[in-house]
Design an enzyme around this catalytic site. Structure first.
Site, short mmCIF file in Angstrom:
data_model
loop_
_atom_site.label_atom_id
_atom_site.label_comp_id
_atom_site.label_asym_id
_atom_site.label_seq_id
_atom_site.Cartn_x
_atom_site.Cartn_y
_atom_site.Cartn_z
N GLU A 123 70.61 72.08 66.80
CA GLU A 123 70.52 71.01 65.81
C GLU A 123 69.15 70.93 65.15
O GLU A 123 69.03 70.67 63.96
CB GLU A 123 70.88 69.67 66.46
CG GLU A 123 72.35 69.49 66.80
CD GLU A 123 72.77 70.13 68.10
OE1 GLU A 123 73.97 70.07 68.43
OE2 GLU A 123 71.89 70.71 68.79
N HIS A 179 79.54 61.11 73.54
CA HIS A 179 80.29 61.36 72.31
C HIS A 179 80.72 60.05 71.65
O HIS A 179 81.64 60.05 70.84
CB HIS A 179 81.54 62.20 72.59
CG HIS A 179 81.27 63.56 73.12
ND1 HIS A 179 80.90 63.79 74.42
CD2 HIS A 179 81.29 64.78 72.52
CE1 HIS A 179 80.72 65.09 74.62
NE2 HIS A 179 80.96 65.71 73.48
#
Length: 666
Positions: free
Chosen positions: A405, A472
Site C-alpha cells: 500500500e 476489515h
C-alpha cells in the site's frame, strides 16, 4: 584543501575531452565550496542546520551529469551537487536555507525538503523512504507517455532497511519501470555503522532478490561514477527496467553538524580523507596537464565570488512577514468546481453500481486516468467494482498491484508530479494503515510545502455490520479529517456517491473516498446514467423537522431513517454531511438554530471522532440557540468484534434510538 602530487584513486579518463574533465571538476568543486561557506554561517547562527555531503560530491555530480536535464532526480540531504549541477541560482538555495520567500517553500520547510518542476528535482521528506515509491510513479508516467526517460532516486544505506525501499524495488521490478535506484553507502546511519544495519556483503545484493540488475561503484571516483552511470541510463532508455547502484563512499562529517563524528575511529576517518574525491581528481587533472595551479585558483575564486554575490542577494532579501490568509489558502491547490448536471434518464442502481459507473465514466472523461489496486484488473476487485475495466481501458490504466500500500500511494504521487490523475483502491479501508505515512506526510503536505499537488483519490471500502472482524470493518475517517491537506468524502446514497466520486477525481487535491461495504448492495436509488458532479462541502437535508437536528453520514444516515420511521412523533431534521473535509459548517449551524437540539451520530468509536469536533463547533458558535446539551452517539471503545451479536452491541446503531428519545424528551 592542500594540493599533493599523489592521487589515491585510479582514474581512467577514456576518451573524455579536456573540456568535459574540467566541467566535472567545476561541478564537484562548487558544492564543496558552498558547504565550507555554510559551515561558517552555521557557526555564526545564520542558518539553523546543515547536513554535510563533504566527501560524497562525486556521486551527486556524476549521476546528475549522466542524466538529461529533463529527467527527474529525487535527491537527499547530502546531494547538494544535484542542485548545483542543475544550475539552480545559488541565491534561491541560500534563501531556502534561510527560510525566505525566494526559496522554494516560502519558509515552510528547510534544507533540501523541497522540489522544483523547473529543474526536475523532487526533494525528500524526513521519513526518507517515500521518495523511492514516488520515483516509481514518475517513471510509470514516463512509460505511459511513451517517453524514453530515466528517473534517478537516492537513498542511504540506512534507508534500505525501511519497508518503502523493498516495496519500491518490488513494484519497479514487476512493472519494469525505468528507475535508477542510487544507494549512497557512506558507512553510518547517524551513528549506527553498516554492520548494525545489514548482514549482506553488499547492498547491491538486495537488488538481485527482486530480479533487478545491481552494481557496486566506487562513489569517490568521479569518472567511474559518471561513465558507468551514463552507460546504465542509456541502456535503461533503450530497454526500460530498474537498475540498482550501490555507491561506496564515506560520511566525513556528522549526520548533521551537531552530531559530530566522535563515534568514527580515527584510522577510518584518515583512510577516507585520503580518498577525498575532489583532492584526488584535482591531482589527477594536474598530472594529466588538464589543470594548472593557476587555473585551479581562478576557478575557485570565480565560484567563491558567485557564492558571495548570491549570499548578499539572499541576505538582503526581507524576512517573510506571516500572512494568515496566505497560509490557510495554500494548504490545498485551488479547485474551481464546475457543476456538471445530468440530462439523461435514470436507472435504479445499488451503491456499488453507482460507484463503478462513476469510475467508468471518469476513466472515459480523463483519458490518462490510472486506477491501481490489489486484484482490480481481470478479477475486478474483491467487490467487483472494476469488473470489465481491463477489457475497456487496458492494463496500462487498470493496474493490479503487489501487496504494498505504501509504495502504491507513493506511485500515485509520482504520477501526479508528471500530471497524471490516479485512483488507488484500498482493498479495505483498514489496510490504509500500511500506507499511512505517505498519505499524511507526503501527499497531504506537498502542495503547502512546495506547490506540488497530489492529484490522487484513495477509495476506502469501510464499515462494520457484515461480520468482518477487527481488520476489515473500521471506519477510520478520523485518522484523516484532522490532517490538513487531505479531503474526506463519505456518501450514503448511490446518487451522491457517483457525483461525488466524479468531483473527487476532478479535484487536484488528495481525496479519501469512503464507501460503506454494508451499503454496497443494500441501498438502491434512481441515478442518472450520464456523467455529473456534486460539490464538496455541501450537506444534504434528507428529512426536515423542527424539534431535533440529527447530524450524521454514511451508514448513520440509514440508521437514523430507520429510527425515525419507528418514531413518527419526533420531528427531526436529518442532515447528511456527505463530505467531512471540507465540512458544511453553515448547514450545521443553520440546523441547530432551527431546532435547538442536536444529536451527532457516527459509526466510529466515540472518543476522538469527528462528532467531537462538530459538538465543539456547535458549543462555541451556537450555544445561545441550544435548548439541551449536544449529544454524541458513537460505537464502543473497543476493536470491532467478529461475532454478529457482539458486533451489533459494538455499533452505535444499538444506542442511537434511546439517545434520540431521551433528547427529544429533554
Amino acid at each position: 584543501m592542500q594540493t599533493t602530487a599523489k592521487s589515491y584513486i585510479k582514474y581512467d579518463k577514456r576518451n573524455f575531452s579536456d573540456k568535459l574533465l574540467l566541467s566535472i571538476y567545476k561541478n564537484m568543486l562548487k558544492p564543496r565550496l558552498i558547504e565550507e561557506k555554510m559551515l561558517i554561517l552555521l557557526r555564526q547562527g545564520k542558518i539553523s542546520k546543515w547536513f554535510s555531503g563533504i566527501g560524497q560530491e562525486a556521486i551527486s555530480v556524476g549521476v546528475t551529469m549522466a542524466l538529461e536535464d529533463d529527467e527527474y532526480i529525487l535527491p537527499m540531504h547530502r546531494n547538494l551537487g544535484v542542485f548545483t549541477t542543475r544550475n539552480i541560482p545559488l541565491s534561491r538555495l541560500f534563501s531556502q536555507w534561510q527560510g525566505k520567500a525566494n526559496g522554494f517553500t516560502n519558509g515552510r520547510d528547510r534544507s533540501f525538503h523541497f522540489g522544483t518542476q523547473e529543474y526536475k528535482i523532487v526533494g525528500m521528506i524526513s521519513h526518507l523512504g517515500p521518495q523511492l515509491g514516488v520515483a516509481d510513479g514518475i517513471a510509470l508516467a514516463g512509460l505511459l507517455k511513451n517517453e524514453a526517460k530515466v528517473t534517478a532516486v537516492f537513498t542511504g544505506e540506512g534507508g534500505t532497511s525501511e519497508g518503502d525501499f523493498h516495496e519500491a524495488l518490488n513494484v519497479a521490478a514487476v512493472w519494469e519501470l525505468p528507475v535508477l535506484f542510487c544507494i549512497e553507502n557512506n558507512g553510518y546511519g547517524l551513528s549506527t555503522p553498516t554492520n548494525e544495519q545489514y548482514r549482506c556483503k553488499d547492498l547491491a545484493d538486495k537488488g538481485k532478490g527482486y530480479g533487478i540488475d545491481a552494481f557496486v561503484i566506487d562513489g569517490n571516483n568521479i569518472l567511474e561514477v559518471y561513465y558507468k552511470t551514463k552507460k546504465l541510463v542509456e541502456s535503461i532508455r533503450k530497454r526500460p527496467r530498474p537498475i540498482l547502484i550501490e555507491f561506496k563512499t564515506f560520511r566525513r562529517r556528522g549526520h548533521e553538524e551537531a552530531s559530530g563524528t566522535k563515534y568514527v575511529p580515527d584510522a577510518l576517518m584518515k583512510e577516507w580523507e585520503q580518498k577525498d574525491p575532489i583532492d584526488n581528481y584535482r591531482n589527477f587533472l594536474i598530472q594529466e596537464g588538464v589543470l594548472t595551479e593557476q587555473l585551479n585558483e581562478q576557478i575557485s575564486n570565480e565560484i567563491k565570488q558567485e557564492i558571495d554575490e548570491h549570499l548578499k542577494l539572499a541576505d538582503n532579501e526581507p524576512k517573510i512577514i506571516p500572512v494568515l490568509s496566505k497560509e490557510l489558502n495554500d494548504v490545498y491547490k485551488p479547485f474551481e468546481f464546475k457543476e456538471t448536471t445530468s440530462s439523461s434518464k435514470t436507472s435504479e442502481l445499488r451503491l456499488i453500481d453507482a460507484i463503478s459507473d462513476g469510475l467508468r465514466l471518469s476513466m472515459k472523461r480523463h483519458k490518462d486516468l490510472v486506477i491501481m489496486g490489489q486484484d482490480i484488473a481481470e478479477y475486478g476487485g474483491v467487490f467487483k467494482i472494476t469488473e470489465g475495466f481491463v477489457e475497456q481501458f487496458g492494463k496500462n490504466r487498470v493496474r493490479n498491484t503487489p501487496i504494498c500500500e505504501s509504495a502504491i500511494i507513493e506511485t500515485a504521487m509520482g504520477l501526479s508530479i508528471k500530471g497524471i490523475k490516479s485512483v488507488v483502491e484500498m482493498q479495505f479501508a483498514d489496510f490504509v494503515s500500511s500506507g499511512f505515512n505517505p498519505l499524511v506526510n507526503y501527499l497531504a503536505k506537498s502542495y503547502y510545502r512546495w506547490g506540488q499537488n497530489a492529484d490522487v483519490v484513495v477509495r476506502m471500502p469501510c464499515g462494520a455490520g457484515v461480520s468482518a472482524g477487527p481488520f476489515h470493518s473500521q471506519t477510520n475517517e478520523a485518522w484523516f479529517t484532522k490532517t490538513p491537506g487531505l479531503k474526506v468524502v463519505y456518501p450514503a446514497f448511490p446518487l451522491d456517491a457517483k457525483g461525488l466520486l466524479a468531483t473527487a477525481i476532478e479535484d487536484p487535491n488528495p481525496v479519501l473516498f469512503f464507501e460503506h461495504k454494508a451499503l454496497y448492495r443494500s441501498v438502491r436509488q434512481e441515478v442518472p446514467m450520464d456523467y455529473y458532479t456534486i460539490p464538496f462541502g455541501k450537506a444534504s437535508v434528507i428529512k426536515d423537522g423542527k424539534d431535533i437536528s440529527i447530524i450524521t453520514y454514511g451508514a448513520g444516515v440509514h440508521w437514523a431513517l430507520e429510527t425515525l420511521e419507528k418514531h413518527t412523533e419526533i420531528s427531526a431534521q436529518l442532515l447528511d454531511l456527505r463530505t467531512l473535509q471540507p465540512l458544511d459548517i453553515e448547514a450545521i449551524f443553520n440546523s441547530v438554530k432551527q431546532t435547538g437540539k442536536v444529536i451527532i451520530l457516527q459509526e466510529d468509536s466515540l472518543f476522538g471522532g469527528i462528532a467531537s469536533d462538530i459538538s465543539a463547533l456547535i458549543n462555541e458558535n451556537c450555544f445561545e440557540y441550544l435548548d439541551a446539551p449536544v449529544v454524541r452517539v458513537g460505537s464502543l471503545e473497543t476493536p470491532i468484534p467478529f461475532n454478529s451479536d457482539l458486533e451489533q452491541q459494538y455499533l452505535a446503531k444499538s444506542r442511537f434510538e434511546e439517545a434520540l428519545i431521551t433528547l427529544n424528551q429533554y
